[in-house]
Design a protein around this motif. Structure first.
Motif, PDB file in Angstrom:
ATOM      1  N   PHE A  65      58.755  50.879  36.416  1.00 36.95           N
ATOM      2  CA  PHE A  65      59.130  51.376  37.732  1.00 36.95           C
ATOM      3  C   PHE A  65      57.874  51.824  38.470  1.00 36.95           C
ATOM      4  O   PHE A  65      56.972  52.409  37.858  1.00 36.95           O
ATOM      5  CB  PHE A  65      60.101  52.564  37.615  1.00 36.95           C
ATOM      6  CG  PHE A  65      61.440  52.181  37.072  1.00 36.95           C
ATOM      7  CD1 PHE A  65      62.447  51.755  37.923  1.00 36.95           C
ATOM      8  CD2 PHE A  65      61.701  52.244  35.712  1.00 36.95           C
ATOM      9  CE1 PHE A  65      63.691  51.404  37.428  1.00 36.95           C
ATOM     10  CE2 PHE A  65      62.931  51.885  35.200  1.00 36.95           C
ATOM     11  CZ  PHE A  65      63.937  51.462  36.064  1.00 36.95           C
ATOM     12  N   LEU A  66      57.831  51.574  39.768  1.00 37.13           N
ATOM     13  CA  LEU A  66      56.718  51.997  40.608  1.00 37.13           C
ATOM     14  C   LEU A  66      57.202  53.036  41.610  1.00 37.13           C
ATOM     15  O   LEU A  66      58.269  52.877  42.214  1.00 37.13           O
ATOM     16  CB  LEU A  66      56.123  50.809  41.369  1.00 37.13           C
ATOM     17  CG  LEU A  66      55.474  49.716  40.528  1.00 37.13           C
ATOM     18  CD1 LEU A  66      55.047  48.556  41.414  1.00 37.13           C
ATOM     19  CD2 LEU A  66      54.280  50.266  39.774  1.00 37.13           C
ATOM     20  N   ARG A 108      63.960  50.718  52.636  1.00 38.18           N
ATOM     21  CA  ARG A 108      64.775  49.592  52.187  1.00 38.18           C
ATOM     22  C   ARG A 108      64.058  48.815  51.073  1.00 38.18           C
ATOM     23  O   ARG A 108      64.653  48.464  50.065  1.00 38.18           O
ATOM     24  CB  ARG A 108      65.098  48.678  53.373  1.00 38.18           C
ATOM     25  CG  ARG A 108      66.087  47.607  53.076  1.00 38.18           C
ATOM     26  CD  ARG A 108      66.554  46.828  54.319  1.00 38.18           C
ATOM     27  NE  ARG A 108      65.535  46.599  55.321  1.00 38.18           N
ATOM     28  CZ  ARG A 108      65.494  47.218  56.516  1.00 38.18           C
ATOM     29  NH1 ARG A 108      66.406  48.095  56.831  1.00 38.18           N
ATOM     30  NH2 ARG A 108      64.545  46.936  57.372  1.00 38.18           N
ATOM     31  N   PHE A 109      62.749  48.579  51.242  1.00 35.38           N
ATOM     32  CA  PHE A 109      61.974  47.863  50.233  1.00 35.38           C
ATOM     33  C   PHE A 109      62.014  48.586  48.889  1.00 35.38           C
ATOM     34  O   PHE A 109      62.278  47.984  47.851  1.00 35.38           O
ATOM     35  CB  PHE A 109      60.526  47.690  50.705  1.00 35.38           C
ATOM     36  CG  PHE A 109      59.611  47.162  49.637  1.00 35.38           C
ATOM     37  CD1 PHE A 109      59.617  45.812  49.322  1.00 35.38           C
ATOM     38  CD2 PHE A 109      58.755  48.012  48.951  1.00 35.38           C
ATOM     39  CE1 PHE A 109      58.784  45.320  48.336  1.00 35.38           C
ATOM     40  CE2 PHE A 109      57.920  47.528  47.965  1.00 35.38           C
ATOM     41  CZ  PHE A 109      57.931  46.176  47.653  1.00 35.38           C
ATOM     42  N   HIS A 110      61.768  49.901  48.899  1.00 31.84           N
ATOM     43  CA  HIS A 110      61.762  50.658  47.654  1.00 31.84           C
ATOM     44  C   HIS A 110      63.159  50.747  47.034  1.00 31.84           C
ATOM     45  O   HIS A 110      63.302  50.683  45.809  1.00 31.84           O
ATOM     46  CB  HIS A 110      61.178  52.056  47.865  1.00 31.84           C
ATOM     47  CG  HIS A 110      59.696  52.023  48.045  1.00 31.84           C
ATOM     48  ND1 HIS A 110      58.828  51.787  47.010  1.00 31.84           N
ATOM     49  CD2 HIS A 110      58.930  52.181  49.140  1.00 31.84           C
ATOM     50  CE1 HIS A 110      57.582  51.794  47.457  1.00 31.84           C
ATOM     51  NE2 HIS A 110      57.622  52.030  48.751  1.00 31.84           N
ATOM     52  N   ALA A 111      64.177  50.881  47.852  1.00 38.59           N
ATOM     53  CA  ALA A 111      65.552  50.949  47.333  1.00 38.59           C
ATOM     54  C   ALA A 111      65.948  49.628  46.682  1.00 38.59           C
ATOM     55  O   ALA A 111      66.481  49.613  45.563  1.00 38.59           O
ATOM     56  CB  ALA A 111      66.517  51.316  48.453  1.00 38.59           C
ATOM     57  N   VAL A 112      65.670  48.514  47.348  1.00 39.03           N
ATOM     58  CA  VAL A 112      66.005  47.200  46.786  1.00 39.03           C
ATOM     59  C   VAL A 112      65.249  46.988  45.476  1.00 39.03           C
ATOM     60  O   VAL A 112      65.817  46.536  44.484  1.00 39.03           O
ATOM     61  CB  VAL A 112      65.705  46.076  47.803  1.00 39.03           C
ATOM     62  CG1 VAL A 112      65.760  44.705  47.144  1.00 39.03           C
ATOM     63  CG2 VAL A 112      66.672  46.145  48.972  1.00 39.03           C
ATOM     64  N   SER A 113      63.968  47.340  45.448  1.00 36.97           N
ATOM     65  CA  SER A 113      63.165  47.186  44.230  1.00 36.97           C
ATOM     66  C   SER A 113      63.728  48.022  43.092  1.00 36.97           C
ATOM     67  O   SER A 113      63.852  47.549  41.963  1.00 36.97           O
ATOM     68  CB  SER A 113      61.715  47.603  44.483  1.00 36.97           C
ATOM     69  OG  SER A 113      61.127  46.778  45.432  1.00 36.97           O
ATOM     70  N   PHE A 114      64.074  49.273  43.375  1.00 34.95           N
ATOM     71  CA  PHE A 114      64.592  50.158  42.337  1.00 34.95           C
ATOM     72  C   PHE A 114      65.933  49.664  41.808  1.00 34.95           C
ATOM     73  O   PHE A 114      66.122  49.500  40.598  1.00 34.95           O
ATOM     74  CB  PHE A 114      64.728  51.588  42.872  1.00 34.95           C
ATOM     75  CG  PHE A 114      65.295  52.548  41.867  1.00 34.95           C
ATOM     76  CD1 PHE A 114      64.486  53.090  40.881  1.00 34.95           C
ATOM     77  CD2 PHE A 114      66.633  52.911  41.899  1.00 34.95           C
ATOM     78  CE1 PHE A 114      65.006  53.968  39.934  1.00 34.95           C
ATOM     79  CE2 PHE A 114      67.154  53.789  40.971  1.00 34.95           C
ATOM     80  CZ  PHE A 114      66.334  54.322  39.981  1.00 34.95           C
ATOM     81  N   PHE A 115      66.889  49.413  42.700  1.00 32.61           N
ATOM     82  CA  PHE A 115      68.241  49.065  42.273  1.00 32.61           C
ATOM     83  C   PHE A 115      68.312  47.687  41.619  1.00 32.61           C
ATOM     84  O   PHE A 115      69.176  47.450  40.772  1.00 32.61           O
ATOM     85  CB  PHE A 115      69.225  49.174  43.433  1.00 32.61           C
ATOM     86  CG  PHE A 115      69.423  50.583  43.901  1.00 32.61           C
ATOM     87  CD1 PHE A 115      69.835  51.566  43.023  1.00 32.61           C
ATOM     88  CD2 PHE A 115      69.176  50.935  45.212  1.00 32.61           C
ATOM     89  CE1 PHE A 115      70.009  52.877  43.434  1.00 32.61           C
ATOM     90  CE2 PHE A 115      69.346  52.243  45.642  1.00 32.61           C
ATOM     91  CZ  PHE A 115      69.770  53.210  44.752  1.00 32.61           C
ATOM     92  N   PHE A 182      65.687  58.816  42.626  1.00 33.35           N
ATOM     93  CA  PHE A 182      65.439  57.786  41.609  1.00 33.35           C
ATOM     94  C   PHE A 182      64.970  58.417  40.300  1.00 33.35           C
ATOM     95  O   PHE A 182      65.442  58.040  39.227  1.00 33.35           O
ATOM     96  CB  PHE A 182      64.393  56.783  42.093  1.00 33.35           C
ATOM     97  CG  PHE A 182      64.816  55.947  43.279  1.00 33.35           C
ATOM     98  CD1 PHE A 182      66.143  55.856  43.672  1.00 33.35           C
ATOM     99  CD2 PHE A 182      63.876  55.255  44.004  1.00 33.35           C
ATOM    100  CE1 PHE A 182      66.518  55.080  44.763  1.00 33.35           C
ATOM    101  CE2 PHE A 182      64.241  54.475  45.089  1.00 33.35           C
ATOM    102  CZ  PHE A 182      65.561  54.393  45.472  1.00 33.35           C
ATOM    103  N   TYR A 183      64.035  59.375  40.390  1.00 31.31           N
ATOM    104  CA  TYR A 183      63.552  60.061  39.184  1.00 31.31           C
ATOM    105  C   TYR A 183      64.700  60.753  38.452  1.00 31.31           C
ATOM    106  O   TYR A 183      64.786  60.707  37.232  1.00 31.31           O
ATOM    107  CB  TYR A 183      62.481  61.096  39.532  1.00 31.31           C
ATOM    108  CG  TYR A 183      61.094  60.543  39.730  1.00 31.31           C
ATOM    109  CD1 TYR A 183      60.489  59.724  38.781  1.00 31.31           C
ATOM    110  CD2 TYR A 183      60.353  60.867  40.846  1.00 31.31           C
ATOM    111  CE1 TYR A 183      59.208  59.239  38.952  1.00 31.31           C
ATOM    112  CE2 TYR A 183      59.066  60.394  41.034  1.00 31.31           C
ATOM    113  CZ  TYR A 183      58.501  59.574  40.074  1.00 31.31           C
ATOM    114  OH  TYR A 183      57.220  59.101  40.238  1.00 31.31           O
TER     115      TYR A 183
END
Length: 190
Positions: A65-66, A108-115, A182-183
């Motif tokens: 995860f980043l 949106r970019f970080h949410a899509v990457s995480f999920f 996320f954490y």
């Protein structure tokens, strides 16, 4: 024994080389502005975080995860416990009020990457029809999770039904609040 010009030049270049090595070792791992030592890795609740460019990387259950912020920098945000349940849904909407002029591209970019690490599909949505582009309109009573991003003078994260409401006056703080969620979802933070 007098040294000629070539010998002085060689000594000068060797000295410069030696000083650059010493300089690299001495300040190569420090903040160029303050001179304070910086760490390329840190430990938080038995997780190792490694600085990778502009991101902090950690592994949970063999998935990398980043994050843009280390967890210690996000302890200032209070997050409701039930917000960690967001990874139990198979679809998540990242919703906003179309009357507010927010650029949600980074969030949106970080949410899509995480999920995507959990095979959770995430979509952009509106909470009101007026001014909404051709995307879904959602509310908190539906059977899927919604992260409602709202431009607000109060910085807080609240939950209501199936919504996690992220309130802040700027996108950078909203991004940090989302990373805090996320954490918590990963069990790194409580």
């Amino acid at each position: 024994m007098a040294l000629n010009l070539k010998q002085w030049g060689a000594i000068f270049i060797a000295g410069l080389f030696a000083m650059s090595i010493v300089g690299f070792i001495g300040v190569g791992n420090s903040n160029p502005v303050t001179g304070a030592a910086t760490s390329t890795s840190l430990y938080y609740n038995s997780y190792t975080f490694t600085k990778n460019g502009n991101y902090w990387q950690t592994s949970v259950n063999n998935i990398d995860f980043l994050f843009t912020s280390p967890p210690s920098a996000l302890e200032v945000f209070e997050i409701p416990e039930d917000s960690s349940e967001i990874i139990n849904f198979n679809k998540i909407y990242l919703a906003y009020n179309p009357e507010q002029s927010l650029d949600l591209s980074i969030i949106r970019f970080h949410a899509v990457s995480f999920f995507s690490n959990f095979n959770i599909r995430s979509f952009e949505a509106c909470i009101e029809e007026e001014g909404c582009p051709n995307i879904p309109i959602v509310d908190c009573t539906e059977d899927h999770a919604i992260i409602f991003i709202q431009d607000n003078d109060i910085t807080e994260v609240t939950t209501k039904d199936n919504c996690i409401e992220v309130h802040s006056a700027n996108i950078e703080t909203m991004q940090r609040q989302l990373e805090r969620i996320f954490y918590q979802s990963l069990g790194i933070m409580q």
